[in-house]
Every structure is written in structure tokens, then in C-alpha cells.
Design a protein around this motif. Sequence first.
Motif, PDB file in Angstrom:
ATOM      1  N   GLY A 178      54.857   8.206  26.408  1.00  0.00           N
ATOM      2  CA  GLY A 178      55.735   6.946  25.981  1.00  0.00           C
ATOM      3  C   GLY A 178      56.789   7.282  24.806  1.00  0.00           C
ATOM      4  N   ASN A 179      56.235   8.354  23.906  1.00  0.00           N
ATOM      5  CA  ASN A 179      57.157   8.413  22.743  1.00  0.00           C
ATOM      6  C   ASN A 179      57.874   9.643  22.547  1.00  0.00           C
ATOM      7  OD1 ASN A 179      56.474   6.126  21.480  1.00  0.00           O
ATOM      8  ND2 ASN A 179      54.839   7.045  20.120  1.00  0.00           N
ATOM      9  N   LEU A 180      58.119  10.275  23.893  1.00  0.00           N
ATOM     10  CA  LEU A 180      58.779  11.708  24.021  1.00  0.00           C
ATOM     11  C   LEU A 180      60.097  11.680  25.121  1.00  0.00           C
ATOM     12  CD1 LEU A 180      55.483  13.697  24.482  1.00  0.00           C
ATOM     13  CD2 LEU A 180      56.589  13.345  22.349  1.00  0.00           C
ATOM     14  N   ASP A 181      61.024  12.277  24.604  1.00  0.00           N
ATOM     15  CA  ASP A 181      62.157  12.551  25.516  1.00  0.00           C
ATOM     16  C   ASP A 181      61.653  13.102  26.965  1.00  0.00           C
ATOM     17  OD1 ASP A 181      62.768  15.723  25.642  1.00  0.00           O
ATOM     18  OD2 ASP A 181      62.372  15.286  23.667  1.00  0.00           O
ATOM     19  N   SER A 182      62.660  12.754  27.893  1.00  0.00           N
ATOM     20  CA  SER A 182      62.238  13.175  29.172  1.00  0.00           C
ATOM     21  C   SER A 182      61.843  14.543  29.622  1.00  0.00           C
ATOM     22  CB  SER A 182      63.172  12.639  30.246  1.00  0.00           C
ATOM     23  OG  SER A 182      64.286  13.286  30.011  1.00  0.00           O
ATOM     24  N   LYS A 183      62.605  15.456  28.829  1.00  0.00           N
ATOM     25  CA  LYS A 183      62.306  17.019  29.167  1.00  0.00           C
ATOM     26  C   LYS A 183      60.644  17.326  28.637  1.00  0.00           C
ATOM     27  CE  LYS A 183      64.007  21.563  28.190  1.00  0.00           C
ATOM     28  NZ  LYS A 183      62.947  22.034  26.877  1.00  0.00           N
ATOM     29  N   THR A 184      60.709  16.950  27.248  1.00  0.00           N
ATOM     30  CA  THR A 184      59.373  17.112  26.427  1.00  0.00           C
ATOM     31  C   THR A 184      58.061  16.325  27.467  1.00  0.00           C
ATOM     32  OG1 THR A 184      60.622  17.005  24.575  1.00  0.00           O
ATOM     33  CG2 THR A 184      58.183  16.874  24.255  1.00  0.00           C
ATOM     34  N   ALA A 185      58.469  15.191  28.041  1.00  0.00           N
ATOM     35  CA  ALA A 185      57.524  14.383  28.702  1.00  0.00           C
ATOM     36  C   ALA A 185      56.978  15.362  29.923  1.00  0.00           C
ATOM     37  CB  ALA A 185      57.995  13.181  29.093  1.00  0.00           C
ATOM     38  N   SER A 186      58.010  15.735  30.487  1.00  0.00           N
ATOM     39  CA  SER A 186      57.533  16.619  31.863  1.00  0.00           C
ATOM     40  C   SER A 186      57.106  17.676  31.620  1.00  0.00           C
ATOM     41  CB  SER A 186      59.052  16.720  32.846  1.00  0.00           C
ATOM     42  OG  SER A 186      59.795  18.109  32.158  1.00  0.00           O
ATOM     43  N   GLU A 187      57.256  18.490  30.306  1.00  0.00           N
ATOM     44  CA  GLU A 187      56.322  19.543  29.944  1.00  0.00           C
ATOM     45  C   GLU A 187      55.064  19.280  29.629  1.00  0.00           C
ATOM     46  OE1 GLU A 187      59.988  21.639  27.627  1.00  0.00           O
ATOM     47  OE2 GLU A 187      58.330  20.847  26.375  1.00  0.00           O
ATOM     48  N   ILE A 188      54.905  17.951  28.935  1.00  0.00           N
ATOM     49  CA  ILE A 188      53.349  17.569  29.019  1.00  0.00           C
ATOM     50  C   ILE A 188      52.436  17.325  30.097  1.00  0.00           C
ATOM     51  CG2 ILE A 188      51.978  15.606  27.696  1.00  0.00           C
ATOM     52  CD1 ILE A 188      52.932  17.366  25.655  1.00  0.00           C
ATOM     53  N   LEU A 189      53.367  16.454  30.950  1.00  0.00           N
ATOM     54  CA  LEU A 189      52.853  16.322  32.364  1.00  0.00           C
ATOM     55  C   LEU A 189      52.497  17.458  33.138  1.00  0.00           C
ATOM     56  CD1 LEU A 189      54.805  13.169  33.144  1.00  0.00           C
ATOM     57  CD2 LEU A 189      52.429  13.607  33.227  1.00  0.00           C
ATOM     58  N   ASP A 190      53.423  18.612  33.068  1.00  0.00           N
ATOM     59  CA  ASP A 190      53.108  19.937  33.740  1.00  0.00           C
ATOM     60  C   ASP A 190      51.559  20.472  33.186  1.00  0.00           C
ATOM     61  OD1 ASP A 190      55.167  19.839  35.259  1.00  0.00           O
ATOM     62  OD2 ASP A 190      56.363  21.032  34.108  1.00  0.00           O
ATOM     63  N   LEU A 191      51.476  20.128  31.751  1.00  0.00           N
ATOM     64  CA  LEU A 191      49.956  20.739  31.334  1.00  0.00           C
ATOM     65  C   LEU A 191      48.879  19.817  31.802  1.00  0.00           C
ATOM     66  CD1 LEU A 191      51.638  21.091  27.581  1.00  0.00           C
ATOM     67  CD2 LEU A 191      50.672  23.206  29.107  1.00  0.00           C
ATOM     68  N   LEU A 192      49.191  18.517  31.856  1.00  0.00           N
ATOM     69  CA  LEU A 192      48.166  17.943  32.325  1.00  0.00           C
ATOM     70  C   LEU A 192      47.761  18.215  33.839  1.00  0.00           C
ATOM     71  CD1 LEU A 192      48.856  14.402  30.896  1.00  0.00           C
ATOM     72  CD2 LEU A 192      47.115  15.966  29.941  1.00  0.00           C
ATOM     73  N   LEU A 193      48.868  18.496  34.539  1.00  0.00           N
ATOM     74  CA  LEU A 193      48.697  18.746  35.944  1.00  0.00           C
ATOM     75  C   LEU A 193      48.030  20.035  36.280  1.00  0.00           C
ATOM     76  CD1 LEU A 193      52.073  17.892  37.750  1.00  0.00           C
ATOM     77  CD2 LEU A 193      49.793  17.363  38.495  1.00  0.00           C
ATOM     78  N   ALA A 194      48.197  20.928  35.091  1.00  0.00           N
ATOM     79  CA  ALA A 194      47.550  22.267  35.230  1.00  0.00           C
ATOM     80  C   ALA A 194      46.075  22.113  34.936  1.00  0.00           C
ATOM     81  CB  ALA A 194      48.283  23.385  34.248  1.00  0.00           C
ATOM     82  N   PHE A 195      45.685  21.372  33.837  1.00  0.00           N
ATOM     83  CA  PHE A 195      44.314  21.159  33.927  1.00  0.00           C
ATOM     84  C   PHE A 195      43.475  20.314  35.158  1.00  0.00           C
ATOM     85  CE2 PHE A 195      45.550  21.800  29.304  1.00  0.00           C
ATOM     86  CZ  PHE A 195      44.550  22.830  28.843  1.00  0.00           C
ATOM     87  N   ASN A 196      44.415  19.483  35.385  1.00  0.00           N
ATOM     88  CA  ASN A 196      43.659  18.766  36.709  1.00  0.00           C
ATOM     89  C   ASN A 196      43.504  19.773  37.722  1.00  0.00           C
ATOM     90  OD1 ASN A 196      44.775  17.212  39.417  1.00  0.00           O
ATOM     91  ND2 ASN A 196      43.216  16.469  38.461  1.00  0.00           N
TER      92      ASN A 196
END
Length: 233
Positions: A178-196
Motif C-alpha cells: 500500500g505504501n509502494l509505487d507500482s513497480k516496487t509493489a509488483s516486485e514484492i508480490l513476485d517474492l510473496l508468490l515465489a514463497f507461496n
Amino acid sequence: MASDSSKLIVQGHELCRTYEVGDTSVRALDHVNIEMHVGDFVAVMGPSGSGKSTLMNILGCLDRPDSGDYRLLNRQVAALDDESLSSIRNSHLGFVFQSFHLLPRMTALENVLLPMRFAKTGHAGSREYGCELLSRLGLGDRMDHRPNQLSGGQRQRVGIARALLSKPTLLLADEPTGNLDSKTASEILDLLLAFNREGQTILLVTHEHEIASLAHRIIHMRDGKIEQEEMNA
Ligand code: ADP
Ligand code: MG
């Protein structure tokens, strides 16, 4: 995705939570039913005030429902004393917050290792694993940096490493991008997806559909109720 009942982590039945504010009461959760299995990636979506954080706090044992039954790992949470509750929180749950919640005077690694200070049991993780997580999250050369020397995306990576230190059964993330720009947000999500993909069970609260669409299942909330559940292929 597992649907074996032995792998049921979260079972919330008819969960209600009302807040009294002055002489009015707000029904933040209104008879919510939710189940999660090992390996699930569930997103909770809905407008501001729809009860997403209230639900997450109850599932994370940070708050209790007024009525309804909540079972975490097949244990009835209402029946647990404070000690059992904090032990279940420390060893089975990891939290990621929108505003990171890092301690400013501590280095990235010290922040990641913080849960070890509070845990009485030996399941809180190790320094070695904390370093491994930071390296994996791309912060191998930033471990000694303080939060103010890190970007928002890097801070949230520290938050994720801290949440994963105990290898929690369930990772709960409330608007982590919620506090990140969209490019950074998608990087963070990719990391969460990888752990999932490696088996980490995740409950992600978000109000952005693009983010939620990465989850296996989307729970849409409105006025404290589950309005709709959507399965992603
Ligand atoms: P969301 O996370 O979807 O924005 P919340 O779960 O934070 O929604 O809030 C649901 C409702 O409960 C809102 O109407 C909110 O104002 C109210 N609420 C949440 N926390 C409190 C609180 N501590 N005291 C009073 N009302 C609260
Ligand atoms: Mg919220």
C-alpha cells in the motif's frame, strides 16, 4: 491446492466483531465464514472500512471475535490461555504491515531477528536463517543498514524476512504494498508468490484487484460480510 481436511489451517465459523464507538456500534465483521488449507494463497479485497483488517487481526490472533468460532490448526483459539496464544502466534504466524513496522535504531538484520528476542520457545528462527532470507530477498549487502538507509521496497523486504523467520504456518499481510509505487509493489508480490510456490500459506489483504488476481482465491468483503468468493485458475 490441498483440500484435505487434515491440512486445514484456518477455520472461521460465523465470526462477528462489533466495535462500540460512543453510543453507536459498528459491525466490522458480520457472520464471516472462512477456511484456508496448507499452501493456499488467499486475497481479501474490499473497500476501506469493509472489515478486512478486522478479519486479519482475528485470524492472526491479535483480536478475538465477539461470537463465532475460530480454529487455528484445529485448536479453538477462544479456549487458549495467553501463554498458549502467544506461543501459537510466535511459532505459527508471521505478519507483514503496510507501514513496515521496523525499529529505526536497529539494522535490517537486527529487525529480522527481533522475533527471536520475544520467543520463549526455540521455533523462532535463527541468525543464519535470517541472513539467508535477507540474501534471498536481495538484501545480502544491506544487512547492516538501518531502515532510513533503505528504500520503501527494501524496508518491506526486511518486513517480509522478519515475518518468515519462524517459518510460519500462515503469513498474514495487510496491504503490504500500500505504501509502494507500482513497480516496487509488483516486485514484492513476485517474492510473496515465489514463497507461496514453495508451500508458504498466505493471506493477503489488498484493495487492488490487480494484486488480488495473483491469489488462488479472492474473498470480496463489504460491510463486514463476505460478498463473493472468486477462484482463480
Ligand atoms: P478495512 O481494513 O477493510 O479498511 P477495518 O477492519 O479496519 O476495515 O474496519 C471495519 C470497520 O470497523 C470500519 O467501519 C472501522 O471504522 C471500524 N473499526 C475498525 N477498528 C476499529 C476500532 N478499533 N474502534 C472502532 N471502530 C473500528
Ligand atoms: Mg485495513
